[in-house]
Write an enzyme that holds these catalytic residues in place. Structure first.
Site, PDB file in Angstrom:
ATOM      1  CB  THR A 133      -0.909   0.004   1.256  1.00 23.11           C
ATOM      2  OG1 THR A 133      -1.573   1.267   1.382  1.00 23.11           O
ATOM      3  CG2 THR A 133      -0.083  -0.215   2.522  1.00 23.11           C
ATOM      4  CG  ASP A 134      -1.181   4.930  -0.980  1.00 23.08           C
ATOM      5  OD1 ASP A 134      -1.723   4.301  -0.040  1.00 23.08           O
ATOM      6  OD2 ASP A 134      -1.803   5.733  -1.700  1.00 23.08           O
ATOM      7  CD  GLU A 135      -3.377   3.684   4.507  1.00 25.45           C
ATOM      8  OE1 GLU A 135      -3.159   3.871   5.722  1.00 25.45           O
ATOM      9  OE2 GLU A 135      -4.492   3.370   4.052  1.00 25.45           O
TER      10      GLU A 135
ATOM     11  CE  LYS B 174       0.108  -4.656   2.978  1.00 25.17           C
ATOM     12  NZ  LYS B 174      -0.124  -6.025   2.435  1.00 25.17           N
TER      13      LYS B 174
ATOM     14  CE1 TYR C 208      -3.190  -2.451   5.689  1.00 30.65           C
ATOM     15  CE2 TYR C 208      -3.275  -0.092   5.210  1.00 30.65           C
ATOM     16  CZ  TYR C 208      -3.221  -1.403   4.777  1.00 30.65           C
ATOM     17  OH  TYR C 208      -3.190  -1.682   3.434  1.00 30.65           O
TER      18      TYR C 208
END
Length: 362
Positions: A135-137, A164, A160
């Site tokens: 993810t970009d997060e 990741k 979260y």
């Protein structure tokens, strides 16, 4: 030669869409593995499971013995890891499942893959690929300008995102240390069919139909880059087939919108399908349009202000580009949820009542 692709988390939102994408574009056999937690549901892949090329196994990717058994029985030529807990709000309430699945699960898959390859012949080792979907997060938050590139330093701000990011680092390390032929993709916010209705777009859509408040965090100014799920699946398959082991590829839609803009656009799209004047629930509430349901609520703890992906690398090196612009993608998504209300009821039953999550910051 027909390949065997192991898709973990294949009964979830993106994994289910990816399975359909692969089946329509290849002769591959698919082994779909899913733990079937609240967001993974066989209702997402009913049609997929009717294909004789598909085999489903209910299993936890953190269960080493189960993964060894699956590898030994099916001898995959590639692994695509979608399996993850993904909802930021839930990670705030309880980070434990995120560490267990996203970190320990990824580690287990990497180790089982490594040991499986050690027993394989040279040809199988050369052909094998491990693609980890991220993810970009993991990159943290952007200011008003700039984009996340593949070289942006990691700065995760939620449990979260941290889980990741941890998995991404493990994948990179297993490539560098053990020469596992691994690839990482980092995507922006996905939307489209089969997304569990805890995320912004399906939650807003279903609440609007039922005349319930449309919650908007803070002032609604947080910005996300939106990517239609089918375009994301095309990017993943391209990276799997043509990407270089050890590389990472950002996949973004180039569709930056504030959360408030998303809700407003959804209200307009819903009006096209079910005019407010024809919605008995809204009429009884004395509301003339869906916009009147908008409700600003306290912001999420540690809410990142803006994400935006620079997809130059995958465009230039692999020739990927999104086919679906945001407006047409959202219109297709709205119509899919209207036409699949029974699916919504099935996946939500006894699992989630669309209540507010993510308020436990202590």
């Amino acid at each position: 030669m027909i390949d065997t692709m192991l898709i973990t988390g294949g009964a979830g939102f993106i994994g289910a869409n990816f399975a359909r994408h692969v089946l329509s574009r290849s002769d591959d056999r698919l082994v779909i593995v899913d733990k079937l937690t609240y967001a993974g549901n066989l209702a997402n892949i009913e049609d997929v499971l009717r294909d004789p090329r598909v085999h489903f196994v209910k299993a936890d990717i953190a269960d080493k013995e189960a993964m060894i058994s699956i590898f030994n029985e099916h001898r995959p030529t590639s692994v695509v890891n979608f399996a993850a807990e993904t909802h930021v709000d839930r990670s705030i309430d309880d980070p434990s499942p995120f560490v267990e699945t996203n970190v320990v699960g990824a580690f287990t898959l990497l180790e089982v893959s490594r040991r499986y390859l050690a027993r394989s012949n040279d040809g199988a080792r050369r052909a094998f690929r491990f693609l980890h979907v991220s993810t970009d997060e993991v990159y943290g938050a952007l200011g008003e300008t700039g984009l996340f590139s593949e070289t942006t330093p990691y700065a995760p701000n939620s449990p979260y995102a941290a889980s990741k990011a941890s998995a991404d680092h493990l994948v990179r390390a297993w490539h560098e240390t053990y020469q596992l032929p691994a690839i990482i993709t980092n995507c922006s916010n996905n939307y489209g069919p089969y997304q569990f209705p805890e995320k912004l777009i399906p939650l807003t859509l279903l609440n609007a139909i039922e005349g319930k408040p449309l919650p908007i965090y803070g002032d609604g100014g947080n910005v996300r880059d939106w990517l239609y799920v089918e375009d994301h699946c095309a990017g993943i398959l391209l990276a799997l087939r043509n990407g270089k082991p050890g590389e990472k590829y950002n996949i973004g839609g180039g569709n930056e919108r504030t959360n408030l803009q998303i809700v407003d656009r959804l209200c307009a799209e819903i009006e096209n399908v079910l005019p407010a004047a024809d919605n008995e629930i809204l009429r009884l509430q004395g509301k003339k349009n869906y916009f009147e349901l908008k409700t600003f609520v306290p912001d999420r703890p540690g809410h990142d202000h803006r994400y935006a992906i620079d997809a130059t690398k995958i465009r230039a090196e692999l020739g990927w580009k999104p086919d679906c612009d945001f407006e047409s993608g959202l219109a297709k998504t709205v119509r899919w949820y209207f036409e699949n209300r029974e699916w919504c009821e099935t996946v939500l039953a006894g699992k989630y009542g669309r209540e507010r999550l993510g308020l436990s910051a202590n």
